[in-house]
Design a protein around this motif. Structure first.
Motif, PDB file in Angstrom:
ATOM      1  N   PRO A  19      38.826 105.287   4.718  1.00 47.48           N
ATOM      2  CA  PRO A  19      37.394 105.068   4.928  1.00 47.48           C
ATOM      3  C   PRO A  19      36.574 105.965   4.016  1.00 47.48           C
ATOM      4  O   PRO A  19      37.052 106.963   3.500  1.00 47.48           O
ATOM      5  N   ARG A  20      35.340 105.588   3.851  1.00 49.27           N
ATOM      6  CA  ARG A  20      34.474 106.307   2.914  1.00 49.27           C
ATOM      7  C   ARG A  20      34.277 107.771   3.271  1.00 49.27           C
ATOM      8  O   ARG A  20      34.573 108.215   4.378  1.00 49.27           O
ATOM      9  N   SER A  21      33.736 108.509   2.322  1.00 54.25           N
ATOM     10  CA  SER A  21      33.489 109.946   2.477  1.00 54.25           C
ATOM     11  C   SER A  21      32.491 110.209   3.595  1.00 54.25           C
ATOM     12  O   SER A  21      31.545 109.447   3.804  1.00 54.25           O
ATOM     13  N   LEU A  22      32.682 111.341   4.261  1.00 50.75           N
ATOM     14  CA  LEU A  22      31.743 111.783   5.294  1.00 50.75           C
ATOM     15  C   LEU A  22      30.609 112.615   4.688  1.00 50.75           C
ATOM     16  O   LEU A  22      29.673 112.975   5.400  1.00 50.75           O
ATOM     17  N   GLY A  31      29.204  98.967   9.108  1.00 56.87           N
ATOM     18  CA  GLY A  31      29.325  99.876   7.980  1.00 56.87           C
ATOM     19  C   GLY A  31      29.151 101.349   8.326  1.00 56.87           C
ATOM     20  O   GLY A  31      29.435 102.216   7.501  1.00 56.87           O
ATOM     21  N   ARG A  32      28.696 101.647   9.549  1.00 60.16           N
ATOM     22  CA  ARG A  32      28.564 103.049   9.954  1.00 60.16           C
ATOM     23  C   ARG A  32      29.942 103.633  10.267  1.00 60.16           C
ATOM     24  O   ARG A  32      30.909 102.908  10.426  1.00 60.16           O
ATOM     25  N   VAL A  33      29.987 104.958  10.363  1.00 59.16           N
ATOM     26  CA  VAL A  33      31.231 105.670  10.635  1.00 59.16           C
ATOM     27  C   VAL A  33      31.244 106.162  12.084  1.00 59.16           C
ATOM     28  O   VAL A  33      30.228 106.610  12.612  1.00 59.16           O
ATOM     29  N   ARG A  34      32.406 106.075  12.694  1.00 56.14           N
ATOM     30  CA  ARG A  34      32.646 106.608  14.042  1.00 56.14           C
ATOM     31  C   ARG A  34      33.820 107.587  13.950  1.00 56.14           C
ATOM     32  O   ARG A  34      34.788 107.331  13.235  1.00 56.14           O
ATOM     33  N   LEU A  35      33.724 108.695  14.700  1.00 54.68           N
ATOM     34  CA  LEU A  35      34.843 109.616  14.854  1.00 54.68           C
ATOM     35  C   LEU A  35      35.289 109.570  16.306  1.00 54.68           C
ATOM     36  O   LEU A  35      34.486 109.796  17.215  1.00 54.68           O
ATOM     37  N   GLU A  36      36.558 109.246  16.523  1.00 52.12           N
ATOM     38  CA  GLU A  36      37.137 109.240  17.860  1.00 52.12           C
ATOM     39  C   GLU A  36      37.919 110.540  17.987  1.00 52.12           C
ATOM     40  O   GLU A  36      38.888 110.762  17.259  1.00 52.12           O
ATOM     41  N   VAL A  55      36.785 105.978  11.844  1.00 53.27           N
ATOM     42  CA  VAL A  55      36.787 104.521  11.982  1.00 53.27           C
ATOM     43  C   VAL A  55      35.516 103.988  11.333  1.00 53.27           C
ATOM     44  O   VAL A  55      34.432 104.534  11.567  1.00 53.27           O
ATOM     45  N   GLU A  56      35.652 102.937  10.515  1.00 52.03           N
ATOM     46  CA  GLU A  56      34.461 102.297   9.965  1.00 52.03           C
ATOM     47  C   GLU A  56      34.075 101.144  10.885  1.00 52.03           C
ATOM     48  O   GLU A  56      34.881 100.259  11.179  1.00 52.03           O
ATOM     49  N   LEU A  57      32.834 101.172  11.376  1.00 51.51           N
ATOM     50  CA  LEU A  57      32.337 100.158  12.293  1.00 51.51           C
ATOM     51  C   LEU A  57      31.990  98.882  11.535  1.00 51.51           C
ATOM     52  O   LEU A  57      31.737  98.921  10.324  1.00 51.51           O
ATOM     53  N   GLN A  59      27.736 107.644  13.289  1.00 49.10           N
ATOM     54  CA  GLN A  59      26.723 107.863  12.281  1.00 49.10           C
ATOM     55  C   GLN A  59      25.374 107.362  12.783  1.00 49.10           C
ATOM     56  O   GLN A  59      25.282 106.272  13.360  1.00 49.10           O
ATOM     57  N   VAL A  60      24.345 108.171  12.596  1.00 48.49           N
ATOM     58  CA  VAL A  60      22.986 107.772  12.951  1.00 48.49           C
ATOM     59  C   VAL A  60      22.239 107.421  11.672  1.00 48.49           C
ATOM     60  O   VAL A  60      22.502 107.985  10.613  1.00 48.49           O
TER      61      VAL A  60
END
Length: 113
Positions: A2-5, A87-92, A82-84, A110-111
Motif C-alpha cells: 500500500p501507498r506511503s503513510l 483510497g483512504r488508508v486504515r490501520l488495524e 489496509v487501503e480502503l 485517514q481523515v
C-alpha cells in the motif's frame, strides 16, 4: 505494498478507554526507507510520539504519550495497513501497554478534513 503513510493524518474510529486516544486524537505520520514515526495529540492526549518500522503492510512501533492528567505511558503496537475502497488508508492495530496493565485492538483511518 500500500501507498506511503508519509504526511497522512489518521484518527481512531472509536473511543478507547479513558486516558487513551479517541476520535478527537490526530496522528500525523511520516515514513522513509522502512522507518515510520508520528506525532499525535487530541482528546485525553496532550502529546504523543511513535517510532518504528514498516515491512510491506506491517507496522511495528513503540509509543509514548503525555496525558491531560499529567501521567505518562508507553507501549508497543503492531498494525496492518489496509487501503480502503475510497483510497483512504486504515490501520488495524493490536497494542499493549508496557508501562501499565492493558492491551487491545483499535482502528485508525485517514481523515480528509
Amino acid at each position: 505494498m500500500p501507498r506511503s503513510l508519509d504526511g497522512l493524518v489518521l484518527a481512531p474510529v472509536a473511543d478507547q478507554a479513558p486516558g487513551q486516544v479517541g476520535p478527537r486524537t490526530r496522528f500525523t505520520y511520516h515514513e522513509k526507507d522502512g522507518e515510520i514515526w508520528a506525532q499525535y495529540t487530541g482528546g485525553d492526549v496532550v502529546r504523543g510520539h511513535l517510532v518504528g518500522t514498516r515491512s510491506g503492510d506491517r507496522l511495528d512501533f513503540r509509543y509514548v504519550q503525555l496525558g491531560r492528567d499529567g501521567t505518562t505511558a508507553c507501549g508497543h503496537c503492531v498494525s496492518t495497513v489496509v487501503e480502503l475502497p475510497d483510497g483512504r488508508v486504515r490501520l488495524e492495530e493490536t497494542w499493549e501497554w508496557e508501562s501499565r496493565p492493558g492491551s487491545g485492538t483499535s482502528v485508525v483511518e485517514q481523515v480528509t478534513e
